[in-house]
Design an enzyme around this catalytic site. Structure first.
Site, PDB file in Angstrom:
ATOM      1  N   LYS A  44     -41.160  -1.670 -39.783  1.00  0.00           N
ATOM      2  CA  LYS A  44     -42.191  -1.274 -40.146  1.00  0.00           C
ATOM      3  C   LYS A  44     -42.823   0.127 -39.719  1.00  0.00           C
ATOM      4  CE  LYS A  44     -47.130  -2.200 -40.829  1.00  0.00           C
ATOM      5  NZ  LYS A  44     -47.126  -0.749 -40.785  1.00  0.00           N
ATOM      6  N   TYR A 103     -46.349   0.779 -33.179  1.00  0.00           N
ATOM      7  CA  TYR A 103     -44.964   1.248 -32.603  1.00  0.00           C
ATOM      8  C   TYR A 103     -45.019   2.692 -31.958  1.00  0.00           C
ATOM      9  CZ  TYR A 103     -43.318  -2.932 -35.406  1.00  0.00           C
ATOM     10  OH  TYR A 103     -43.123  -4.218 -35.928  1.00  0.00           O
TER      11      TYR A 103
END
Length: 387
Positions: free
Chosen positions: A136, A168
C-alpha cells in the site's frame, strides 16, 4: 519452520534481536527463524501474548515482553532494561484509525517514537533496524483503478502518493531522522498479501479463508468467491509467504553488502503470478467445502453472509476441540470484501531483492496457501477436515 532447541553447553550470544509485533503473521516466523540460528537471543514484544506460539517455543534464548507501545511510560518501564540489542525488527502497527488518515499516521508514529525513546539512549550496539510496511506504499485509498494489468509492477523507487498521509511514510521518515546520528543501517520491506498463521492479526487472509471454509463445510454452503470480476480474473495483489518475508528481514539485517544508513527499500513478495479464478477451486477442496459449478458471485458479500456466524464458529471450535478462539480472532470479513473488490492493483516487482542476492523464493502462491492451511491445522486453529 522448526524452532531450534538448546541442548548441551550454551554458546555465547552474538546477536540480540527485539521484535515488535512478535505475535503477528511475520513476527511469529521471525521468532522461530532467529531462534533456529546459532547464537541469537530474541525478545518478542506485543500487547498480548499468543499462547499457541508459546507451545512451539521452548527456548531459554526467548523472552516475551507484554507492552502497550502507545503508552510512553509503560514502554519506557518495560523496555529500558534491554541492553546490547543488535537488531530491531518492527512488524507491528496500530489500527484504531482508518488508513490514510492523519490520526493513523500520528498514532503509528507515536508508537514507534515511544519504543525508540526507550531503547536508543541505552544501547550503542544497534547494527540494523528492519521496518515492515506493505504494497500500500504505492497506492492511495480513493485513487482509483490502476491501469497496466500484469505488465505494470511497482518498483521500490515509485513516488509517494496521496498527500503523505500513509503512515508507512511517517515511519520511514522517523527512522531516517532518528538513526542518522548513530549511523545505524535500516531497511524497509514491502510485502503484498501476507499468508501466515496468527490469532493476533487484523488483516488475516488465511484465518478468514479457513474460517470461511470450515463454516461452509459445517453448514453445507457453497464456497463462493464474492467480489468484482476484475479481481476474480486478473492479478490484483502479490502473495507474500510469511516465512519468506521473515527470511528477507533477516537477510537484509545481517548482509553488509546492502548496508544503508538512509534506508534500503525492498519489495517482499513470492514472485509468481496468480488469479483467484485459477486457485479458488483447489482452496475449496483443501478445506473440504462444497465446490459449486459457478464459484464467482458479484452479489456475494462476505461481511453480510458470514458476519452473524460467530455462534456457528463456537460450535465448530467445541466440536473439533480446537484452540478456543472467537471468530474475530481469525477472520476479518470487511478486509476480505475490500481485498476482493479493490479498485486498484498492488502488484510489485521483486527484481531488486533478486539482484541484491536474496535467493529465497515462493514461486507458487497456491502451494503457499495449502501449506498454511496445514500449519493452522497443526496448531489446532482449524478442523482437520478436507484434503
Amino acid at each position: 519452520m522448526a524452532v531450534g532447541n538448546c541442548n548441551g553447553p550454551e554458546a555465547p550470544t552474538k546477536n540480540i534481536a527485539v521484535i515488535f509485533g512478535a505475535t503477528g503473521l511475520v513476527g511469529k516466523e521471525l521468532v522461530k527463524k532467529l531462534l533456529s540460528k546459532p547464537r541469537w537471543k530474541v525478545y518478542g514484544v506485543a500487547r498480548r501474548a499468543d499462547q499457541a506460539l508459546f507451545k512451539f517455543i521452548q527456548n531459554p534464548n526467548y523472552q516475551f515482553i507484554s507492552c502497550d507501545l502507545l503508552n510512553p511510560l509503560e514502554t519506557k518501564h518495560k523496555l529500558s532494561s534491554l541492553r546490547e540489542v543488535t537488531h530491531l525488527f518492527w512488524v507491528t502497527w496500530a489500527s484504531q484509525f482508518p488508513l490514510d488518515s492523519q490520526e493513523c499516521c500520528d498514532q503509528n508514529k507515536a508508537m514507534m517514537e515511544n519504543a525508540l525513546n526507550a531503547i536508543l539512549p541505552r544501547i550503542s550496539s544497534l547494527k540494523h533496524v528492519s521496518l515492515q510496511t506493505g504494497a500500500k506504499h504505492y497506492v492511495s485509498i480513493g485513487s482509483g483503478f490502476q491501469e497496466g494489468g500484469l505488465g505494470f509492477l511497482y518498483g521500490e523507487d515509485s513516488p509517494r502518493v496521496g498527500g503523505g498521509k500513509n503512515f508507512y511514510y511517517a515511519l520511514e521518515d522517523l527512522l531516517r531522522r532518528r538513526l542518522a546520528a548513530g549511523n545505524v543501517a535500516w531497511s524497509v520491506h514491502r510485502p503484498g498479501l501476507i499468508l501466515g498463521s496468527s490469532v493476533r492479526t487484523l488483516f488475516n487472509f488465511m484465518g478468514s479463508l479457513c474460517v470461511y471454509g470450515a463454516i461452509c463445510r459445517h453448514l453445507n454452503l457453497p464456497f463462493l468467491f464474492g467480489g468484482t470480476r476484475r479481481c476474480w480474473e486478473e492479478m490484483y495483489i502479490d502473495g507474500s509467504d510469511a516465512g519468506l518475508v521473515a527470511e528477507q528481514h533477516i537477510w537484509a539485517a545481517i548482509n553488509d553488502k546492502i548496508y544503508s544508513s538512509d534506508g534500503q527499500a525492498l519489495n517482499a513478495i513470492n514472485g509468481d503470478s496468480f488469479t483467484w479464478r485459477e486457485i479458488w477451486r483447489a482452496m475449496a477442496m483443501k478445506l473440504g467445502a462444497e465446490v459449486p459449478e459457478e464459484m464467482f458471485s458479484e452479489d456475494f458479500v462476505f461481511s453480510e453472509a458470514m458476519g452473524d456466524k460467530g455462534e456457528v464458529w463456537k460450535e465448530i471450535v467445541k466440536k473439533e476441540e480446537l484452540v478456543d478462539t472467537e471468530m474475530g480472532d481469525l477472520a476479518n470479513w470487511e478486509f476480505v470484501d475490500q481485498l476482493f473488490r479493490c479498485p486498484m492493483k498492488m502488484t510489485a516487482s521483486r527484481e531488486k531483492a533478486d539482484w541484491l542476492g536474496f535467493q529465497a523464493r515462493c514461486d507458487d502462491t497456491l502451494e503457499c496457501v495449502l501449506y498454511w492451511v496445514d500449519t493452522m491445522r497443526d496448531e489446532r486453529l482449524i478442523p482437520w477436515k478436507g484434503i
